[in-house]
Motif scaffolding. Structure first.
Motif, short mmCIF file in Angstrom:
data_model
loop_
_atom_site.label_atom_id
_atom_site.label_comp_id
_atom_site.label_asym_id
_atom_site.label_seq_id
_atom_site.Cartn_x
_atom_site.Cartn_y
_atom_site.Cartn_z
N TYR A 193 3.90 5.66 -5.70
CA TYR A 193 3.65 5.76 -7.14
C TYR A 193 2.68 6.89 -7.46
O TYR A 193 2.83 7.59 -8.46
CB TYR A 193 3.15 4.42 -7.70
N GLY A 194 1.66 7.02 -6.59
CA GLY A 194 0.72 8.13 -6.78
C GLY A 194 1.48 9.44 -6.79
O GLY A 194 1.25 10.32 -7.64
N ALA A 195 2.41 9.58 -5.86
CA ALA A 195 3.18 10.81 -5.76
C ALA A 195 4.05 11.01 -7.00
O ALA A 195 4.07 12.09 -7.59
CB ALA A 195 4.04 10.76 -4.50
N TYR A 196 4.75 9.97 -7.41
CA TYR A 196 5.67 10.11 -8.55
C TYR A 196 4.92 10.40 -9.85
O TYR A 196 5.31 11.26 -10.63
CB TYR A 196 6.52 8.83 -8.71
N VAL A 197 3.84 9.64 -10.06
CA VAL A 197 3.10 9.86 -11.31
C VAL A 197 2.49 11.26 -11.31
O VAL A 197 2.53 11.98 -12.31
CB VAL A 197 2.02 8.76 -11.50
N ALA A 198 1.96 11.67 -10.16
CA ALA A 198 1.36 13.00 -10.07
C ALA A 198 2.41 14.07 -10.36
O ALA A 198 2.15 15.03 -11.10
CB ALA A 198 0.76 13.21 -8.68
N ALA A 199 3.59 13.89 -9.79
CA ALA A 199 4.65 14.88 -10.01
C ALA A 199 5.05 14.91 -11.48
O ALA A 199 5.19 15.98 -12.09
CB ALA A 199 5.85 14.56 -9.14
N THR A 252 6.25 17.79 -0.73
CA THR A 252 7.39 17.03 -0.25
C THR A 252 8.31 16.64 -1.39
O THR A 252 7.92 16.73 -2.55
CB THR A 252 6.90 15.77 0.50
N SER A 253 9.50 16.24 -1.06
CA SER A 253 10.41 15.72 -2.08
C SER A 253 10.12 14.25 -2.25
O SER A 253 9.96 13.53 -1.28
CB SER A 253 11.86 15.83 -1.63
N LEU A 254 10.06 13.83 -3.49
CA LEU A 254 9.84 12.42 -3.74
C LEU A 254 11.20 11.74 -3.78
O LEU A 254 12.05 12.08 -4.59
CB LEU A 254 9.10 12.23 -5.05
N VAL A 255 11.37 10.79 -2.88
CA VAL A 255 12.66 10.11 -2.80
C VAL A 255 12.42 8.62 -2.72
O VAL A 255 11.35 8.17 -2.31
CB VAL A 255 13.45 10.56 -1.54
N PRO A 256 13.45 7.84 -3.11
CA PRO A 256 13.32 6.39 -2.96
C PRO A 256 13.00 6.05 -1.50
O PRO A 256 13.52 6.70 -0.59
CB PRO A 256 14.70 5.86 -3.35
N GLY A 257 12.19 5.05 -1.29
CA GLY A 257 11.92 4.62 0.07
C GLY A 257 10.81 5.37 0.76
O GLY A 257 10.52 5.10 1.92
N MET A 258 10.17 6.33 0.06
CA MET A 258 9.16 7.13 0.75
C MET A 258 7.93 6.31 1.14
O MET A 258 7.19 6.70 2.04
CB MET A 258 8.74 8.33 -0.10
N GLY A 259 7.74 5.16 0.47
CA GLY A 259 6.57 4.36 0.77
C GLY A 259 6.67 3.54 2.04
O GLY A 259 5.67 3.29 2.70
N ILE A 297 9.32 -5.24 -5.18
CA ILE A 297 9.45 -5.05 -6.62
C ILE A 297 9.15 -3.59 -6.99
O ILE A 297 9.90 -2.96 -7.74
CB ILE A 297 8.51 -6.01 -7.37
N MET A 298 8.06 -3.09 -6.42
CA MET A 298 7.67 -1.71 -6.77
C MET A 298 8.71 -0.71 -6.31
O MET A 298 9.00 0.27 -6.98
CB MET A 298 6.31 -1.38 -6.15
N ASP A 299 9.26 -0.97 -5.13
CA ASP A 299 10.27 -0.09 -4.59
C ASP A 299 11.46 -0.01 -5.54
O ASP A 299 12.03 1.05 -5.80
CB ASP A 299 10.71 -0.66 -3.23
N ASN A 300 11.81 -1.18 -6.07
CA ASN A 300 12.95 -1.26 -6.97
C ASN A 300 12.64 -0.62 -8.32
O ASN A 300 13.42 0.17 -8.85
CB ASN A 300 13.32 -2.74 -7.14
N LEU A 301 11.46 -0.95 -8.85
CA LEU A 301 11.07 -0.39 -10.14
C LEU A 301 11.01 1.14 -10.09
O LEU A 301 11.39 1.82 -11.03
CB LEU A 301 9.69 -0.93 -10.55
N GLN A 302 10.52 1.62 -8.96
CA GLN A 302 10.40 3.06 -8.78
C GLN A 302 11.76 3.73 -8.99
O GLN A 302 11.88 4.77 -9.63
CB GLN A 302 9.87 3.33 -7.38
N ARG A 303 12.78 3.08 -8.44
CA ARG A 303 14.13 3.63 -8.60
C ARG A 303 14.58 3.58 -10.05
O ARG A 303 15.24 4.48 -10.55
CB ARG A 303 15.10 2.83 -7.74
N HIS A 350 0.81 -1.21 0.00
CA HIS A 350 0.00 0.00 0.00
C HIS A 350 0.85 1.27 0.00
O HIS A 350 0.54 2.24 -0.67
CB HIS A 350 -0.91 -0.01 1.22
N GLY A 351 1.93 1.23 0.74
CA GLY A 351 2.82 2.38 0.77
C GLY A 351 3.46 2.63 -0.59
O GLY A 351 3.74 3.77 -0.96
#
Lengths: 222, 299, 247, 323, 436
Positions: B47-53, B220-227, B112-118, B41-42
């Motif tokens: 992803y919501g944050a990144y896609v929105a940005a 906020t700043s979107l950074v890896p691990g924010m979830g 997986i999502m955490d990694n893909l996000q990066r 969920h996090g």
């Protein structure tokens, strides 16, 4: 109307139904008699599509064995499960109407079916606005029947309807069934019960189930 | 100073609670229908944050006001696509198996999502604050707040509570969800396609998480691990409220948000501890959560 | 007649507006088999639940051997000598029948070793005999979930008997057992109860069984005990026949 | 830990175990860096053994990393305040501290089941984690506390030999711990613990306190986690709050399921697969190790259900739906 | 236990015999292998990824010029973000299996705390290429570990002296630091020195929000209500960006003097969101417009190449990486020379490394022989808009010499800082305007 052809059901490695075959004609009232654990509920759940069964189940001549469970009620099957299982988040009337809304029946059709339910069980009308969670056990059975009637145009399945009913209520419930039968002579009823004597006067077809095997006795009247 | 602190902490608490609520109510909704604690969920929040940005950076040059719809579009897109794929292809095959397996699937998805996000957005912080800047600041007791944070966010949260309430109580889709929540089989027996309800509910829950992220993205700043932190925080809120409790989640989010704000004013050392301490205390006294209902097993 | 083994006084309990018990008084006398009959859902099972501490009544008390057990948890009541068999068999489904029985044996002896193997305990033979006496010894090495319902039911009773209770509470002991075998099972069971000097209460729907095996019958209806007495007398009462047996 | 496995083919199983232990002992002599890797695999296997014990009772703890962290920090605090010690002392300290913690927290959590049990454990572990992070002046915060290399039974080893000594001690501990856990699960208490999963009601109706049975299992699992935590702290030469973070708890459950939670061997097999995948993925594909691990784990859950023997109970959901 | 130990001892002895046979005749190896730990995942990858890019670029350049002592270098990377166990296992693998000649570890002081003792155990030369915690090398003497840049003490001291020189009259200060070792230790250094040099300043708030916190709204509200004269933060990465943007949006940056202790690494990202007039430290003597080096063609070429490769101007980890390579080169060169031109053993390289002075993109750095700390100068400046840049640059830069602001060898930083006096801030430091 309803036909089982060599149906087998296993749950967790145990065979619950063994080569079950029987048929109920349109307008028949079938009593499925058996003890707790004999396979009654499994039989009705098989009709509803909640078990993994082999063999064939036919409704009005059409096989429904491969029909997904949620599409079966739309074929005209109403089901009042054991223990009522009302949706406590809604009122009694909302409970009764929900199948019609899910089935996207027209307003007129919905009204017609609701009226039928109220005709059969006038007491439902008085309960209409009550939260479903607050009705007593006996009243709940009525609501469950009303809900089953909304889609059950061909077949209505009642799982242990008399269980837990005080004699007076049981009598009222039986009266409702008689009104239903009078109202709708062609509808097929399947009622499960553990006490063989209870439905003796009522059913025209008796199915006795024991250890997953069903034996059909056509009553004299049928 | 005391009343000042009180009012300021209240404002801070409310805007913080608004975001946490959006995420935890999605978690709670998914749990109540699917009985799954969605560890990913996090990640949906992130992803919501990144896609929105990404989206608002793309539309801002056209018109900065387009960034607001962009936030919404992003959350629905993430909820429907990511949530949909997750439910349909990863969770559906394991329904009916041990509960812990579903939980572990979502745990794997989280990794997986955490990694893909990066891989997709890289590791540099991303910032898209256009919506924050469009709305004016408001001054309370000499302290300037962004109206985005103290007005818009709480308003969206409130709308979500009301909207969800309305949706569940007064629409067919909502009624069907409630019916499946209470009794999947009985619902199927009246013609409800429970599998579709699962899918749709998961998408809604995922969209709410993504909405939380999308709304957080301008601040906020979107950074890896924010979830990763958001998951436990929303766990804490959802569990403290009682899983499946929507209004309860709102009240609990407020409680935790305001408590956290007060702690920052009075004893900042214990900020991180607050939600978990509240969670432990509540669960010890009421295991089903503040608003949860206990069930007795029939024998 | 000796002093009552179990004594219930003024039990009251409700479920969401439904009154299941409303001032129930009932005694179980040492050495007897007491049958409780009544319409479905009348509260018969509730009586077993209260007597074993699973439910707490709103009012009233239950005493066993002179001790108030109303507020005790099931495990404490069990240790005092009341065992229970269930309508839906309650077994450890993932373990073998013998393991089920040996857990009961270990529980009876208060064994709490975390080292000695369960199956190395000395009660194995005894448990096998007990299984044999209810006719399920052949299933000893099978996992409980593999057993058909009727056999599970018998194991459920055997588990209760393994505790060597003073009083055994049974909920429809032979439902799920094939009707051709019911009498045979009950014959063995009742003989075992007599031999071990175990008193019993059983909830039953089958009037033939009641007539044949009960020393006394209590009729439970509308939250009250309507009548208590010998089977012949109670079952001969036309009102009882109307209330309980017919619609 | 299924009954059939113990009656049939126990000779074969013994042979497999001995073979694996021998392999684990010999490989590092040829590949020195594997000494620490295998030490970690075995030490974490001991931790996972603790998680598996609770899984037998049907309870999934999402906070057991807390006992792992307690074990590690017990060692670290001793080193920080009392100076270097001996490995035996460290292991006693780590496991004793975790046992004590487990007994106290266990008193509360054994009243809960399923999701509530998992959540409450998570909450406790997050409290501990927050404290380890926040009490900087006592714990060094996120950087953690260095663990000075201990002597082993009074012998001071050189760094090169120490890793082997530690490896062999860890292997011995892993074998002993597995045997003890196996005996426990075959004992009345162990069977009663498994009975909690299938029918707690009946257990109570046999006169057994399910809470007490679960508490004993819980404390034993805390003990194993603490023991593993102490070993890992010594192998890594550090204890950090990360040891107690929720993702670590999730990892332990993950490993348990990965290996198959019905046997002690599963704990070590799962641990080996997890660590080796992570080790090589992190080494060769630095950007994608989480991705690979996630995919491997999903694939195992989806396509290798036989690896997951013991805890799979397909009935339970059906039973729940019927309720 | 005892029984179990005997075979263990035997096997260990055997292993020792197999692995630890030192070679005496040193032929020139095919390559010098360097193992580098850097963050490729997690929040600190804002440093790690540019650091890795720099390492690849620098290694390529070295090899193009013929390598070190004629031997090319080869790099292996390990992700610090993979978690403690993976890091330690992979570090050991690099050293023991791949037999790297030197390691550069690490970025986070947490990783350094973990890896430094292992490097000592494995007897491999390690350059702490970016971690700042002073205490690691102060705790005891190390043979194999060196720090190729400054540590937190001079870094913070330079910022403090700059503050005292430019804003001598402030009365109150608040701190917002990340809650982990760096945030805590840097504040301890700063506040200890501040107390010694300007005892009348009141600390009105010490806020340590969680590392990686997404939101500082409450902290900002509190600071706005408190109105301190100065707010210090040594945060970095996403945390700093968020703090600066949230504080800027709400007017806190305009209300008070903000000091960004290591803000240099965020300036390009923050762009126009960073106002003028903030005091910014650079964690060393490097800045892509270094006033003393900016006309140096090689320096410009380095910066341009990095910008071309990554799209951004170098930030401090890039220069720190360069320093590590430069130190390696200097150590090898010195060792080869000391060995009469023959290829040195590993131990000879270690011997040479102590006391080495090497070139950097600022003033030269020395690896102090007493305690292996690096002596590096420090740049501090103030933010200013400048034509040609879409982000703020440093203005009014002071370049502090390393010696006076670095803890003397053999002393503990905190003890030494307590001995400072108000006069310390009066030291003479040259100031450079941007573009001059």
């Amino acid at each position: 109307m309803l036909e089982f052809d060599q149906v087998n059901v296993s749950m967790a490695g145990v065979q619950v139904l063994r080569r079950v075959s029987f048929r109920l004609a349109p307008g028949a009232t079938g009593a499925l008699i058996g003890h707790n654990g004999a396979g009654k509920t499994t039989t009705v759940r098989t009709i509803m599509g909640f078990t993994e069964a082999t063999g064939d189940v036919r409704l009005a001549g059409e096989s429904i064995a491969k029909t997904p469970a949620h599409l079966r009620p739309g074929l005209g099957v109403g089901y009042a499960p054991e223990d009522r299982r009302l949706f406590s988040a809604f009122t009694v009337e909302e409970n009764v109407l929900l199948p019609a809304r899910v089935g996207r029946l027209s307003a007129a059709e919905t009204k017609r079916r609701l009226d039928r339910a109220y005709d059969v069980m006038p007491e439902l009308k008085e309960l209409a606005a009550r939260p479903a969670g607050s009705v007593s056990g006996g009243q709940g059975k009525m609501v469950a029947l009303g809900r089953a009637l909304m889609l059950g145009t061909k077949l209505v399945i009642l799982d242990e309807p008399f269980q837990g009913l005080a004699p007076v209520l049981a009598q009222r419930y039986a009266d409702a069934l008689k009104r239903l039968r009078a109202h709708d002579p062609d509808i097929t009823l399947l009622i499960t019960e553990s006490n063989p004597k209870l439905l003796a006067a009522f059913a025209d077809t008796t199915l006795t189930i024991e250890r997953g095997e069903i034996e059909q006795h056509a009553a004299a009247a049928a | 100073m005391d009343s000042t602190i009180f009012i300021l902490a209240l404002l801070d608490g409310v805007s913080y609670a608004a975001l946490v609520f959006l995420v935890s109510v999605g978690l709670s909704l998914i749990f109540s229908v699917l009985r799954i604690v969605n560890v990913a969920h996090g990640s949906l929040y992130a992803y919501g944050a990144y896609v929105a940005a990404t989206l608002s950076l793309a539309v801002a040059p056209i018109s900065p006001w387009l960034t607001f719809p962009a936030l919404l579009v992003a959350s629905v897109a993430v909820g429907v696509v990511v949530g949909g794929v997750m439910e349909r292809f990863l969770l559906r095959p394991v329904y009916g198996r041990e509960d812990v397996l579903q939980l572990l699937i979502t745990f794997a998805v989280f990794m997986i999502m955490d990694n893909l996000q990066r891989l997709i957005w890289g590791v540099q912080p991303i910032f898209a604050s256009t919506p924050l800047k469009l709305l004016p600041n408001v001054s309370v007791l000499g302290v300037s707040y962004t109206s985005y944070q103290v007005i818009l966010l709480p308003a969206v949260a409130l709308l979500t509570v009301l909207g969800l309430r309305y949706f569940l109580r007064h629409t067919l889709a909502g009624a069907v969800i409630l019916a499946v929540t209470e009794d999947r089989e009985a619902a199927t027996a009246i013609g409800v396609d429970a599998r579709r309800v699962f899918l749709v509910t998961f998408m809604i829950g995922a969209s709410l998480a993504a909405l939380g992220g999308a709304l957080a993205s301008p601040t906020t700043s979107l950074v890896p691990g924010m979830g990763a932190d958001m998951i436990v925080l929303s766990f804490a809120v959802a569990a403290t409220a009682g899983l499946g409790q929507i209004e309860g989640a709102a009240v609990t989010a407020l409680m935790i948000g305001i408590a956290r704000a007060f702690v920052i004013y009075l004893q900042p050392e214990f900020e991180v501890l607050v939600p978990y301490l509240i969670m432990v205390l509540v669960l010890l006294i009421r295991p089903m959560g503040l608003f949860g209902v206990d069930k007795v097993r029939k024998i | 007649m000796s002093a009552p083994l179990l004594q219930a006084r003024g039990l009251e309990i409700r479920f969401g507006g439904v009154v299941a018990a409303d001032g129930v008084d009932l005694d179980v006398i040492e050495g007897e088999n007491l049958a409780i009959i009544g319409p479905n859902g009348a509260g018969k099972t509730t009586f077993l639940n209260i007597s074993t501490g699973y439910l707490k009544p709103l009012a009233g008390t239950v005493t066993f051997l002179g001790q108030d057990i109303t507020r005790l948890p099931p495990r404490a009541i069990t240790r005092l000598g009341i065992a229970r068999a269930f309508q839906i068999p309650q077994l450890f489904l993932e373990q073998t029948v013998m393991e089920n029985m040996m857990i009961a044996a270990a529980a009876r002896s208060g064994e709490t070793s975390g080292w000695r193997r369960l199956l190395d305990r000395p009660e194995r033979e005894e448990m096998l005999r007990l299984l044999d006496s209810v006719g399920v010894a052949a299933f000893a090495e099978r996992r409980a979930h593999e057993l058909p319902e009727g056999q599970r039911k018998l194991v459920d009773i055997a588990l209760a008997l393994a505790l060597k209770p003073r009083l055994l509470l049974m909920d429809e002991p032979t439902s799920g057992v094939a009707s051709s075998e019911k009498m045979g099972v009950m014959d063995i069971l009742v003989a075992a109860l007599a031999r071990e000097k175990v008193s019993s209460v059983f909830v039953e729907h089958d009037m033939d069984m009641v007539e044949r095996y009960a020393h006394r019958v209590a009729v439970w209806s509308s939250g009250r005990i309507q009548t208590v007495g010998p089977p012949a007398q109670v079952l001969g009462d036309p009102e009882v026949r109307q209330r309980v047996i017919g619609i | 830990m299924q009954a059939p496995a113990q009656t049939s083919g126990s000779g074969l199983r013994l042979a497999i175990v001995l073979g694996l232990v021998a392999l684990a002992a010999i490989v590092p002599i040829l590949l020195p860096s594997w000494a620490t890797l295998i030490t970690l695999v075995a030490a974490k296997g001991v931790v996972v053994l603790g998680v598996i014990i609770l899984l037998q009772a049907g309870q999934v703890s999402f906070g057991h990393a807390m006992y792992f962290a307690v074990g590690a920090y017990a060692v670290a605090f001793w080193g920080r305040h009392m100076g270097p010690g001996d490995l035996i002392l460290y292991l006693l300290l780590g496991s004793a501290a975790a046992t004590l913690f487990g007994a106290v927290i266990g008193l509360f959590v054994v009243r809960y089941r399923e999701i509530f049990f998992g959540m409450l454990n998570l909450a406790f572990s997050m409290v501990l984690w927050s404290l380890l992070e926040k009490l900087y002046h006592y714990t060094n915060g996120a950087d953690g506390i260095r663990v000075v290399r201990p002597t082993i039974a009074g012998i001071a080893f050189q760094p090169e030999t120490f890793q082997y000594a530690l490896l062999y001690v860890t292997l011995v501990i892993a074998v002993v711990a597995s045997y003890v856990a196996q005996r426990y699960l075959d004992s009345p208490l162990g069977h009663m613990l498994r009975a909690i999963k299938s029918n707690e009601t009946r257990l109570e109706y046999l006169g057994v306190s399910a809470r007490r049975v679960l508490l004993i299992g819980y404390v034993l699992s805390a003990f194993l986690c603490g023991l593993g935590g102490a070993l890992v702290a010594v192998a890594q030469q550090i204890a950090t709050p990360e040891f107690g973070y929720w993702t670590k708890s999730g990892e332990f459950v993950f490993i348990a399921i990965l290996g198959g939670s019905s046997s002690a061997l599963g704990a070590f097999a799962g641990s080996a697969v997890f660590e080796i995948v992570r080790f090589y993925a992190a080494a060769k594909l630095a950007n994608t190790w989480q991705l690979i691990l996630g995919v491997v784990l999903i694939a195992i859950i989806m396509f290798a259900p036989n690896g997951l023997v013991g805890i799979l109970n397909r009935n339970r959901r059906n039973a729940e739906a019927r309720r | 236990m005892k029984g179990a130990l005997r075979p263990a001892l035997g096997a260990a002895a055997l292993a020792l015999a197999l692995t630890a046979a030192p070679a005496f005749a040193q032929d020139k190896p095919a390559q010098i292998k360097i193992g580098i730990t850097t963050f490729l995942s997690g929040p600190a990858s804002v440093f790690g990824v540019p650091g890795k890019a720099a390492a690849e670029m620098i290694a390529e350049d070295i090899n193009k010029k013929g390598g070190i002592g004629g031997v090319p270098v080869a790099l292996t990377f390990v992700d610090e973000g993979a978690g403690g166990e993976a890091l330690v296992s992979n570090y050991r693998r690099m050293v023991q299996d791949e037999k790297v000649d030197a390691t550069f570890a690490a970025i986070s002081s947490g990783s350094c705390t973990q890896l430094v003792p292992i490097a000592e155990d494995l007897k491999v030369m390690n350059f702490m290429w970016d971690c700042g915690a002073a205490s690691i090398l102060e705790a005891r003497k190390h043979r194999y570990n060196f720090r190729t840049q400054a540590n937190a003490t001079p870094e913070m001291l330079a910022v403090l002296v700059y503050l005292l020189k430019t804003k001598p009259d402030f009365k109150t200060i608040a701190v917002v630091n990340q809650d982990y070792a760096w945030g805590r230790e840097s504040w301890e250094i700063f506040s200890t020195a501040l107390k010694a040099m300007k005892p009348d300043v009141k600390v009105v708030a010490e806020l340590f929000p969680k590392f990686g916190a997404p939101d500082f709204s409450t902290e900002i509200s509190r600071l706005m209500a408190l109105k301190p004269d100065v707010v210090l933060t040594t945060s970095w990465g996403g945390d700093l960006d968020t703090l600066v943007r949230q504080a800027g949006q709400r007017g806190l940056l305009q209300q008070t003097t903000f000091v960004l202790g290591i803000g240099e690494s965020s300036m390009q990202r923050l762009g126009a969101d960073l106002p003028e007039g903030l005091i910014v430290g650079a964690r060393g003597d490097h800045w892509f417009l270094h006033p003393e080096r900016k006309n140096d063609a090689a320096f410009k070429a380095f910066n341009d190449a990095f910008k071309a490769k990554t799209g951004a101007w170098p930030i401090y980890p890039v220069y720190h990486m360069y320093q590590a390579f430069s130190a390696l080169q200097a150590s090898y060169d010195k060792a080869i020379k000391a060995n009469g031109g023959k290829w040195p053993t590993r131990e000879q390289v270690i011997d040479a490394a102590g006391g080495t002075e090497f070139q950097t993109w600022g003033r030269p750095v020395t690896l102090r022989a007493d305690d292996n700390q690096g002596l590096e100068a420090q740049i501090v400046g103030v933010t200013k808009s400048a034509p040609g840049y879409d982000f703020k640059v440093l203005d009014n830069m002071m370049v502090f010499d390393a010696k006076p602001i670095t803890t003397p060898g053999g002393q503990k930083s905190i003890e030494w800082l307590k001995t400072l006096t108000p006069d310390f801030a009066k030291m003479n430091v040259p100031t450079f305007k941007h573009g001059q």
